[in-house]
Design a protein around this motif. Structure first.
Motif, mmCIF file in Angstrom:
data_model
loop_
_atom_site.group_PDB
_atom_site.id
_atom_site.type_symbol
_atom_site.label_atom_id
_atom_site.label_comp_id
_atom_site.label_asym_id
_atom_site.label_seq_id
_atom_site.Cartn_x
_atom_site.Cartn_y
_atom_site.Cartn_z
ATOM 1 N N GLN A 14 1.196 -0.719 -0.340
ATOM 2 C CA GLN A 14 -0.041 0.191 -0.282
ATOM 3 C C GLN A 14 1.276 0.670 0.224
ATOM 4 O O GLN A 14 1.524 1.468 0.865
ATOM 5 C CB GLN A 14 -1.219 0.296 1.251
ATOM 6 C CG GLN A 14 -1.820 1.684 1.672
ATOM 7 C CD GLN A 14 -2.970 1.584 0.413
ATOM 8 O OE1 GLN A 14 -3.487 0.340 -0.381
ATOM 9 N NE2 GLN A 14 -3.154 2.246 -0.401
ATOM 10 N N MET A 15 0.783 1.874 -0.967
ATOM 11 C CA MET A 15 1.426 3.270 -1.617
ATOM 12 C C MET A 15 0.725 4.849 -1.174
ATOM 13 O O MET A 15 -0.054 4.994 -2.275
ATOM 14 C CB MET A 15 2.272 3.331 -2.657
ATOM 15 C CG MET A 15 3.013 2.181 -2.411
ATOM 16 S SD MET A 15 3.942 1.764 -4.075
ATOM 17 C CE MET A 15 2.806 2.043 -5.763
ATOM 18 N N ASN A 16 1.004 5.150 0.625
ATOM 19 C CA ASN A 16 0.794 6.376 0.021
ATOM 20 C C ASN A 16 1.256 7.514 0.303
ATOM 21 O O ASN A 16 3.076 7.221 0.131
ATOM 22 C CB ASN A 16 -0.504 6.615 1.625
ATOM 23 C CG ASN A 16 -0.926 5.484 2.382
ATOM 24 O OD1 ASN A 16 -2.398 4.625 1.046
ATOM 25 N ND2 ASN A 16 -1.698 4.453 2.879
ATOM 26 N N SER A 17 0.514 8.932 -0.132
ATOM 27 C CA SER A 17 1.288 9.994 0.084
ATOM 28 C C SER A 17 2.326 10.020 -1.351
ATOM 29 O O SER A 17 3.782 10.216 -1.132
ATOM 30 C CB SER A 17 2.163 10.625 0.988
ATOM 31 O OG SER A 17 1.023 10.481 2.621
ATOM 32 N N LEU A 18 2.382 9.477 -2.110
ATOM 33 C CA LEU A 18 3.383 9.463 -3.186
ATOM 34 C C LEU A 18 3.675 10.326 -3.670
ATOM 35 O O LEU A 18 3.348 11.353 -4.148
ATOM 36 C CB LEU A 18 2.995 8.288 -4.334
ATOM 37 C CG LEU A 18 2.516 7.331 -4.117
ATOM 38 C CD1 LEU A 18 1.426 6.440 -5.068
ATOM 39 C CD2 LEU A 18 3.890 6.187 -4.314
ATOM 40 N N LYS A 19 4.668 9.747 -3.966
ATOM 41 C CA LYS A 19 6.225 12.003 -4.590
ATOM 42 C C LYS A 19 6.668 11.387 -5.982
ATOM 43 O O LYS A 19 6.601 10.162 -6.224
ATOM 44 C CB LYS A 19 7.003 12.129 -3.933
ATOM 45 C CG LYS A 19 7.636 12.064 -2.082
ATOM 46 C CD LYS A 19 8.339 12.079 -1.653
ATOM 47 C CE LYS A 19 7.850 12.091 -0.301
ATOM 48 N NZ LYS A 19 8.907 12.455 0.940
ATOM 49 N N PRO A 20 6.466 11.588 -6.922
ATOM 50 C CA PRO A 20 7.567 11.934 -8.374
ATOM 51 C C PRO A 20 8.498 11.085 -8.095
ATOM 52 O O PRO A 20 9.202 10.461 -8.795
ATOM 53 C CB PRO A 20 7.697 13.456 -8.318
ATOM 54 C CG PRO A 20 7.350 14.301 -7.765
ATOM 55 C CD PRO A 20 6.470 13.344 -6.396
ATOM 56 N N GLU A 21 9.492 11.211 -7.332
ATOM 57 C CA GLU A 21 10.936 10.582 -6.950
ATOM 58 C C GLU A 21 10.508 8.502 -6.604
ATOM 59 O O GLU A 21 11.075 7.952 -6.349
ATOM 60 C CB GLU A 21 11.527 11.101 -5.984
ATOM 61 C CG GLU A 21 11.392 11.214 -4.747
ATOM 62 C CD GLU A 21 10.572 12.825 -4.456
ATOM 63 O OE1 GLU A 21 9.658 12.990 -5.465
ATOM 64 O OE2 GLU A 21 10.439 12.704 -3.448
ATOM 65 N N ASP A 22 9.084 8.237 -6.003
ATOM 66 C CA ASP A 22 8.836 6.942 -6.199
ATOM 67 C C ASP A 22 8.273 6.680 -7.381
ATOM 68 O O ASP A 22 8.391 4.892 -7.363
ATOM 69 C CB ASP A 22 7.271 7.080 -4.873
ATOM 70 C CG ASP A 22 7.414 7.610 -3.907
ATOM 71 O OD1 ASP A 22 6.482 7.928 -3.751
ATOM 72 O OD2 ASP A 22 8.551 7.227 -3.772
ATOM 73 N N THR A 23 8.652 7.091 -8.629
ATOM 74 C CA THR A 23 8.751 6.941 -10.194
ATOM 75 C C THR A 23 9.742 5.561 -10.111
ATOM 76 O O THR A 23 10.918 6.416 -10.738
ATOM 77 C CB THR A 23 8.675 7.317 -11.294
ATOM 78 O OG1 THR A 23 7.646 8.473 -10.889
ATOM 79 C CG2 THR A 23 7.993 7.398 -13.095
ATOM 80 N N ALA A 24 9.067 4.627 -10.380
ATOM 81 C CA ALA A 24 9.671 3.440 -10.888
ATOM 82 C C ALA A 24 9.093 2.474 -11.770
ATOM 83 O O ALA A 24 8.107 2.674 -11.419
ATOM 84 C CB ALA A 24 11.085 3.178 -9.579
ATOM 85 N N VAL A 25 10.138 1.291 -11.956
ATOM 86 C CA VAL A 25 9.215 -0.081 -11.843
ATOM 87 C C VAL A 25 9.125 -0.882 -10.596
ATOM 88 O O VAL A 25 10.431 -1.394 -10.580
ATOM 89 C CB VAL A 25 10.408 -0.981 -13.629
ATOM 90 C CG1 VAL A 25 9.434 -2.525 -12.919
ATOM 91 C CG2 VAL A 25 9.944 -0.152 -14.977
ATOM 92 N N TYR A 26 8.330 -1.850 -10.484
ATOM 93 C CA TYR A 26 8.146 -2.677 -9.334
ATOM 94 C C TYR A 26 8.278 -3.390 -9.004
ATOM 95 O O TYR A 26 7.708 -4.504 -10.316
ATOM 96 C CB TYR A 26 7.467 -1.809 -8.285
ATOM 97 C CG TYR A 26 7.380 -0.088 -7.468
ATOM 98 C CD1 TYR A 26 7.126 0.581 -8.117
ATOM 99 C CD2 TYR A 26 7.311 -0.367 -6.145
ATOM 100 C CE1 TYR A 26 7.836 1.664 -7.678
ATOM 101 C CE2 TYR A 26 7.909 0.991 -5.887
ATOM 102 C CZ TYR A 26 7.835 2.383 -6.404
ATOM 103 O OH TYR A 26 8.163 3.181 -5.700
ATOM 104 N N TYR A 27 8.915 -4.360 -8.906
ATOM 105 C CA TYR A 27 9.443 -5.400 -8.521
ATOM 106 C C TYR A 27 9.225 -6.310 -7.632
ATOM 107 O O TYR A 27 9.457 -5.790 -6.458
ATOM 108 C CB TYR A 27 10.576 -6.195 -9.144
ATOM 109 C CG TYR A 27 11.239 -5.566 -10.522
ATOM 110 C CD1 TYR A 27 11.116 -4.578 -10.479
ATOM 111 C CD2 TYR A 27 10.910 -7.013 -11.494
ATOM 112 C CE1 TYR A 27 12.477 -3.528 -11.825
ATOM 113 C CE2 TYR A 27 11.430 -5.716 -12.917
ATOM 114 C CZ TYR A 27 12.056 -4.637 -12.999
ATOM 115 O OH TYR A 27 12.746 -4.366 -14.684
#
Length: 114
Positions: free
Chosen positions: A81-94
């Motif tokens: 669960q990802m809250n308060s997302l930031k632009p720096e969280d942009t990525a491919v998640y594995y």
């Protein structure tokens, strides 16, 4: 052999939320640790969070207080669960699963717009 099916990625505005899921199937005796890693363009893959079979969770400093990892052992599924997302969280998640052999999902794109 273990197959991992991920879901839940997408595009979200900064401050928004997303929930990732990863279900493991196949032939294995037991799963020990389950987790999520991410890789942004031009960067190395890094641990986001992982969780043991007993429920002990470990988080990267950058996501503490914003992300929550959980698992359903009966379903061999791990969630992020990802809250308060930031632009720096942009990525491919594995998704990562250990039996203790390490297995990886195909990756799901998370894009956070500013």
């Amino acid at each position: 052999q273990v197959q991992l099916v991920e879901s839940g990625g997408g595009l979200v505005q900064a401050g928004g939320s997303l929930r990732l899921s990863c279900e493991a199937s196949g032939s294995f005796l037991s799963i020990t640790t389950m987790g999520w890693y991410r890789q942004a363009p031009g960067k190395q893959r890094e641990l986001v969070a992982d969780i043991t079979g007993g429920g002990d969770a470990n988080y990267a400093d950058s996501v503490k207080g914003r992300f929550t990892i959980s698992r359903d052992n009966a379903k061999n599924t791990v969630y992020l669960q990802m809250n308060s997302l930031k632009p720096e969280d942009t990525a491919v998640y594995y998704c990562n699963v250990r039996t203790p052999i390490w297995y990886w999902g195909q990756g799901t794109q998370v894009t956070v717009s500013s």
